[in-house]
Write a protein that holds these residues in place. Sequence first.
Motif, PDB file in Angstrom:
ATOM      1  N   HIS A  42      26.050  29.416  -6.859  1.00 16.06           N
ATOM      2  CA  HIS A  42      26.079  28.784  -5.540  1.00 16.06           C
ATOM      3  C   HIS A  42      25.107  29.482  -4.591  1.00 16.06           C
ATOM      4  CE1 HIS A  42      29.630  26.605  -6.839  1.00 16.06           C
ATOM      5  NE2 HIS A  42      30.130  27.760  -7.248  1.00 16.06           N
ATOM      6  N   THR A  43      24.530  28.699  -3.688  1.00 13.79           N
ATOM      7  CA  THR A  43      23.640  29.213  -2.655  1.00 13.79           C
ATOM      8  C   THR A  43      24.395  29.179  -1.333  1.00 13.79           C
ATOM      9  OG1 THR A  43      21.732  28.353  -3.843  1.00 13.79           O
ATOM     10  CG2 THR A  43      21.415  28.917  -1.525  1.00 13.79           C
ATOM     11  N   LEU A  44      24.520  30.351  -0.702  1.00 13.55           N
ATOM     12  CA  LEU A  44      25.230  30.468   0.575  1.00 13.55           C
ATOM     13  C   LEU A  44      24.215  30.729   1.682  1.00 13.55           C
ATOM     14  CD1 LEU A  44      28.048  32.952  -0.532  1.00 13.55           C
ATOM     15  CD2 LEU A  44      28.022  30.471  -0.745  1.00 13.55           C
ATOM     16  N   THR A  45      24.454  30.149   2.844  1.00 17.09           N
ATOM     17  CA  THR A  45      23.629  30.449   4.017  1.00 17.09           C
ATOM     18  C   THR A  45      24.435  30.176   5.277  1.00 17.09           C
ATOM     19  OG1 THR A  45      21.421  30.199   4.972  1.00 17.09           O
ATOM     20  CG2 THR A  45      22.530  28.182   4.268  1.00 17.09           C
ATOM     21  N   ALA A  46      23.865  30.610   6.409  1.00 19.76           N
ATOM     22  CA  ALA A  46      24.506  30.398   7.711  1.00 19.76           C
ATOM     23  C   ALA A  46      23.429  29.994   8.711  1.00 19.76           C
ATOM     24  CB  ALA A  46      25.208  31.673   8.166  1.00 19.76           C
ATOM     25  N   VAL A  47      23.819  29.182   9.692  1.00 17.51           N
ATOM     26  CA  VAL A  47      22.908  28.749  10.750  1.00 17.51           C
ATOM     27  C   VAL A  47      23.549  29.107  12.085  1.00 17.51           C
ATOM     28  CG1 VAL A  47      21.763  26.788  11.843  1.00 17.51           C
ATOM     29  CG2 VAL A  47      22.006  26.854   9.344  1.00 17.51           C
ATOM     30  N   ALA A  48      22.838  29.937  12.867  1.00 16.64           N
ATOM     31  CA  ALA A  48      23.314  30.324  14.202  1.00 16.64           C
ATOM     32  C   ALA A  48      22.624  29.437  15.236  1.00 16.64           C
ATOM     33  CB  ALA A  48      23.014  31.787  14.473  1.00 16.64           C
ATOM     34  N   THR A  49      23.419  28.904  16.178  1.00 17.69           N
ATOM     35  CA  THR A  49      22.891  28.075  17.262  1.00 17.69           C
ATOM     36  C   THR A  49      23.224  28.751  18.579  1.00 17.69           C
ATOM     37  OG1 THR A  49      23.247  26.093  15.918  1.00 17.69           O
ATOM     38  CG2 THR A  49      22.921  25.763  18.291  1.00 17.69           C
ATOM     39  N   ASP A  50      22.204  28.839  19.494  1.00 18.75           N
ATOM     40  CA  ASP A  50      22.449  29.515  20.767  1.00 18.75           C
ATOM     41  C   ASP A  50      22.801  28.514  21.869  1.00 18.75           C
ATOM     42  OD1 ASP A  50      20.058  28.419  21.724  1.00 18.75           O
ATOM     43  OD2 ASP A  50      18.980  30.324  21.716  1.00 18.75           O
ATOM     44  N   ASN A  51      22.996  29.029  23.080  1.00 18.31           N
ATOM     45  CA  ASN A  51      23.443  28.210  24.209  1.00 18.31           C
ATOM     46  C   ASN A  51      22.381  27.217  24.675  1.00 18.31           C
ATOM     47  OD1 ASN A  51      22.156  30.686  25.043  1.00 18.31           O
ATOM     48  ND2 ASN A  51      22.619  30.097  27.153  1.00 18.31           N
ATOM     49  N   SER A  52      21.122  27.354  24.236  1.00 16.54           N
ATOM     50  CA  SER A  52      20.085  26.382  24.625  1.00 16.54           C
ATOM     51  C   SER A  52      19.763  25.416  23.488  1.00 16.54           C
ATOM     52  CB  SER A  52      18.818  27.106  25.089  1.00 16.54           C
ATOM     53  OG  SER A  52      18.270  27.858  24.020  1.00 16.54           O
ATOM     54  N   GLY A  53      20.540  25.442  22.394  1.00 15.72           N
ATOM     55  CA  GLY A  53      20.362  24.507  21.292  1.00 15.72           C
ATOM     56  C   GLY A  53      19.397  24.962  20.220  1.00 15.72           C
ATOM     57  N   LYS A  54      18.804  26.124  20.370  1.00 13.54           N
ATOM     58  CA  LYS A  54      17.907  26.643  19.338  1.00 13.54           C
ATOM     59  C   LYS A  54      18.751  27.234  18.210  1.00 13.54           C
ATOM     60  CE  LYS A  54      14.199  27.575  22.435  1.00 13.54           C
ATOM     61  NZ  LYS A  54      12.997  27.244  22.571  1.00 13.54           N
ATOM     62  N   TYR A  55      18.185  27.150  17.002  1.00 16.50           N
ATOM     63  CA  TYR A  55      18.938  27.656  15.847  1.00 16.50           C
ATOM     64  C   TYR A  55      18.033  28.404  14.883  1.00 16.50           C
ATOM     65  CZ  TYR A  55      17.010  23.610  13.415  1.00 16.50           C
ATOM     66  OH  TYR A  55      16.151  22.687  12.861  1.00 16.50           O
ATOM     67  N   THR A  56      18.674  29.264  14.104  1.00 16.39           N
ATOM     68  CA  THR A  56      18.000  30.035  13.057  1.00 16.39           C
ATOM     69  C   THR A  56      18.872  30.004  11.818  1.00 16.39           C
ATOM     70  OG1 THR A  56      16.971  31.501  14.662  1.00 16.39           O
ATOM     71  CG2 THR A  56      17.106  32.309  12.404  1.00 16.39           C
ATOM     72  N   THR A  57      18.215  29.850  10.660  1.00 13.25           N
ATOM     73  CA  THR A  57      18.924  29.841   9.383  1.00 13.25           C
ATOM     74  C   THR A  57      18.768  31.204   8.713  1.00 13.25           C
ATOM     75  OG1 THR A  57      18.464  27.475   9.117  1.00 13.25           O
ATOM     76  CG2 THR A  57      19.108  28.687   7.138  1.00 13.25           C
ATOM     77  N   ALA A  58      19.871  31.761   8.266  1.00 12.94           N
ATOM     78  CA  ALA A  58      19.869  33.050   7.569  1.00 12.94           C
ATOM     79  C   ALA A  58      19.246  32.903   6.187  1.00 12.94           C
ATOM     80  CB  ALA A  58      21.297  33.575   7.428  1.00 12.94           C
ATOM     81  N   SER A  59      18.754  33.985   5.639  1.00 10.07           N
ATOM     82  CA  SER A  59      18.250  33.990   4.267  1.00 10.07           C
ATOM     83  C   SER A  59      19.377  33.611   3.314  1.00 10.07           C
ATOM     84  CB  SER A  59      17.725  35.375   3.889  1.00 10.07           C
ATOM     85  OG  SER A  59      16.652  35.730   4.720  1.00 10.07           O
ATOM     86  N   GLU A  60      19.025  32.910   2.251  1.00  6.56           N
ATOM     87  CA  GLU A  60      20.013  32.481   1.269  1.00  6.56           C
ATOM     88  C   GLU A  60      20.561  33.664   0.478  1.00  6.56           C
ATOM     89  OE1 GLU A  60      17.848  29.722  -1.168  1.00  6.56           O
ATOM     90  OE2 GLU A  60      18.221  28.058   0.216  1.00  6.56           O
ATOM     91  N   VAL A  61      21.815  33.547   0.123  1.00  9.59           N
ATOM     92  CA  VAL A  61      22.458  34.490  -0.782  1.00  9.59           C
ATOM     93  C   VAL A  61      22.949  33.670  -1.964  1.00  9.59           C
ATOM     94  CG1 VAL A  61      24.391  36.082  -1.113  1.00  9.59           C
ATOM     95  CG2 VAL A  61      23.149  36.052   1.065  1.00  9.59           C
ATOM     96  N   ILE A  62      22.575  34.087  -3.167  1.00 11.54           N
ATOM     97  CA  ILE A  62      22.986  33.363  -4.366  1.00 11.54           C
ATOM     98  C   ILE A  62      24.077  34.169  -5.059  1.00 11.54           C
ATOM     99  CG2 ILE A  62      22.252  32.477  -6.611  1.00 11.54           C
ATOM    100  CD1 ILE A  62      19.481  32.020  -5.317  1.00 11.54           C
ATOM    101  N   ILE A  63      25.185  33.480  -5.370  1.00 12.12           N
ATOM    102  CA  ILE A  63      26.311  34.127  -6.063  1.00 12.12           C
ATOM    103  C   ILE A  63      26.647  33.335  -7.317  1.00 12.12           C
ATOM    104  CG2 ILE A  63      27.280  35.085  -3.939  1.00 12.12           C
ATOM    105  CD1 ILE A  63      29.492  32.883  -4.202  1.00 12.12           C
ATOM    106  N   THR A  64      27.279  33.998  -8.254  1.00 17.05           N
ATOM    107  CA  THR A  64      27.782  33.323  -9.444  1.00 17.05           C
ATOM    108  C   THR A  64      29.275  33.592  -9.529  1.00 17.05           C
ATOM    109  OG1 THR A  64      25.686  33.590 -10.585  1.00 17.05           O
ATOM    110  CG2 THR A  64      27.608  33.123 -11.951  1.00 17.05           C
ATOM    111  N   VAL A  65      30.050  32.523  -9.673  1.00 16.72           N
ATOM    112  CA  VAL A  65      31.497  32.614  -9.792  1.00 16.72           C
ATOM    113  C   VAL A  65      31.854  32.310 -11.246  1.00 16.72           C
ATOM    114  CG1 VAL A  65      33.714  31.704  -9.006  1.00 16.72           C
ATOM    115  CG2 VAL A  65      31.789  31.851  -7.406  1.00 16.72           C
ATOM    116  N   ALA A  66      32.562  33.227 -11.880  1.00 14.28           N
ATOM    117  CA  ALA A  66      32.935  33.064 -13.294  1.00 14.28           C
ATOM    118  C   ALA A  66      34.442  33.020 -13.438  1.00 14.28           C
ATOM    119  CB  ALA A  66      32.369  34.222 -14.106  1.00 14.28           C
ATOM    120  N   ASN A  67      34.883  32.535 -14.588  1.00 15.37           N
ATOM    121  CA  ASN A  67      36.310  32.565 -14.902  1.00 15.37           C
ATOM    122  C   ASN A  67      36.786  34.001 -14.990  1.00 15.37           C
ATOM    123  OD1 ASN A  67      37.180  29.905 -15.161  1.00 15.37           O
ATOM    124  ND2 ASN A  67      36.379  29.736 -17.235  1.00 15.37           N
ATOM    125  N   ASN A  68      38.049  34.208 -14.676  1.00 14.43           N
ATOM    126  CA  ASN A  68      38.671  35.511 -14.882  1.00 14.43           C
ATOM    127  C   ASN A  68      39.031  35.613 -16.357  1.00 14.43           C
ATOM    128  OD1 ASN A  68      40.046  37.919 -14.674  1.00 14.43           O
ATOM    129  ND2 ASN A  68      41.904  36.985 -13.896  1.00 14.43           N
TER     130      ASN A  68
END
Length: 170
Positions: A42-68
């Motif tokens: 899975h690719t995880l990311t976050a987008v921050a939006t400020d009080n004037s409507g501008k936004y920035t996207t965080a760098s992607e983080v890739i994770i792998t989820v496996a069975n226990n």
Amino acid sequence: TANAADVDGTVDSVEFYVNASKIGSSISVPYENSWISTIGTHTLTAVATDNSGKYTTASEVIITVANNVPPTVNIATPLNGTSFTNGAIVSMSANASDTDGSIDSVEFFVNGIKAGADYTSPYQINWTTVVGTKTVTAIATDNKGAKDTSAIVTIIVLSNIAPTVSLTAP
């Protein structure tokens, strides 16, 4: 979780995404959101939006989820077919391991009834015998809740039998 700041205003929200699909948002520190994972990469990311409507996207983080992967457990003692006398104290021990975590507990059962548990290696308990044929099993539980049950070991507990004697002289 995400860190977000705005040098010329305030952060209004942080949105969280998994595989480009929004899973939620947060409007205050700490910026965080929960997601129930599914098996795969899975690719995880976050987008921050400020009080004037501008936004920035965080760098992607890739994770792998496996069975226990479940743990493994086998009974080391007593050995299958061993005989004991009524009232004897039997040391029961088991070997347990987990390839993707750790062992939380090993429980010992005699005829399906819990005889005791140990939470640290070496895994062992003492059990006082009662007459009859008994089946012994162990169940190991790992740190993620997966379980494994050992093969059955059968022991025989005999009544206190009188000793034998024979003359050797004259």
